[in-house]
Design an enzyme around this catalytic site. Structure first.
Site, PDB file in Angstrom:
ATOM      1  N   ASP A  39     -40.327 -75.489  13.293  1.00 20.91           N
ATOM      2  CA  ASP A  39     -41.633 -74.896  13.843  1.00 20.91           C
ATOM      3  C   ASP A  39     -41.608 -73.418  13.726  1.00 20.91           C
ATOM      4  O   ASP A  39     -40.705 -72.769  13.851  1.00 20.91           O
ATOM      5  CB  ASP A  39     -41.432 -75.260  15.326  1.00 20.91           C
ATOM      6  N   ASN A  97     -46.218 -86.284  21.839  1.00 20.50           N
ATOM      7  CA  ASN A  97     -47.406 -86.073  22.426  1.00 20.50           C
ATOM      8  C   ASN A  97     -48.476 -86.773  21.696  1.00 20.50           C
ATOM      9  O   ASN A  97     -48.836 -86.724  20.651  1.00 20.50           O
ATOM     10  CB  ASN A  97     -48.063 -84.647  22.473  1.00 20.50           C
ATOM     11  N   VAL A 106     -52.172 -81.276  17.147  1.00 20.93           N
ATOM     12  CA  VAL A 106     -52.261 -81.444  15.643  1.00 20.93           C
ATOM     13  C   VAL A 106     -52.295 -83.150  15.524  1.00 20.93           C
ATOM     14  O   VAL A 106     -51.539 -83.923  15.939  1.00 20.93           O
ATOM     15  CB  VAL A 106     -50.847 -80.830  14.902  1.00 20.93           C
ATOM     16  N   HIS A 110     -46.208 -86.339  15.115  1.00 22.00           N
ATOM     17  CA  HIS A 110     -45.117 -85.671  14.969  1.00 22.00           C
ATOM     18  C   HIS A 110     -44.138 -85.756  16.269  1.00 22.00           C
ATOM     19  O   HIS A 110     -44.747 -85.852  17.168  1.00 22.00           O
ATOM     20  CB  HIS A 110     -45.678 -84.118  14.568  1.00 22.00           C
TER      21      HIS A 110
END
Length: 125
Positions: A39, A97, A106, A110
């Site tokens: 990240d 999430n 996004v 992921h």
């Protein structure tokens, strides 16, 4: 800004651009179905994002439409990354999430792998 995970896939999202090679990433793992990278704004000493290469908005979308090979690849890659990084003994957290209330930012599925320090409770009380 959180996104609505029921919307169609937006191929201009940052992860789609990384997959197309338009944006760089610090790759941790890659195979036919999965890409994992560090990240750029880590929230823990270890903060890796694991994404399917297919165009899936959310966990719900992925679980409904992905092939068995894609599902297995994502799960196995996540475990392999944690093992190879030495995260198993001290522990790590996985987070995916989905949608507005969860704070998905996004619109590409992921999974976050967090580790390297005590992470506290799962949710703020």
């Amino acid at each position: 800004m959180a996104i609505d995970a029921t919307q169609p896939y937006d191929d201009s999202n940052i992860f789609a651009r990384i997959l197309r090679g338009e944006l760089p990433c610090r790759k941790v793992f890659e195979d036919e179905h999965v890409l994992a990278f560090e990240d750029i704004n880590p929230l823990a000493p270890t903060h890796v994002l694991v994404i399917p290469k297919g165009a899936y908005v959310s966990w719900d979308d992925f679980s409904a439409r992905a092939s068995g090979a894609e599902v297995v690849a994502l799960v196995r890659a996540t475990g392999q990354i944690a093992r190879e990084a030495g995260l198993v003994e001290d522990g790590y957290r996985l987070l995916a999430n989905t949608g507005l209330n969860a704070g998905q930012e996004v619109p590409h599925l992921h999974v976050h792998i967090f580790a390297g320090r005590p992470l506290g409770p799962m949710l703020a009380r």
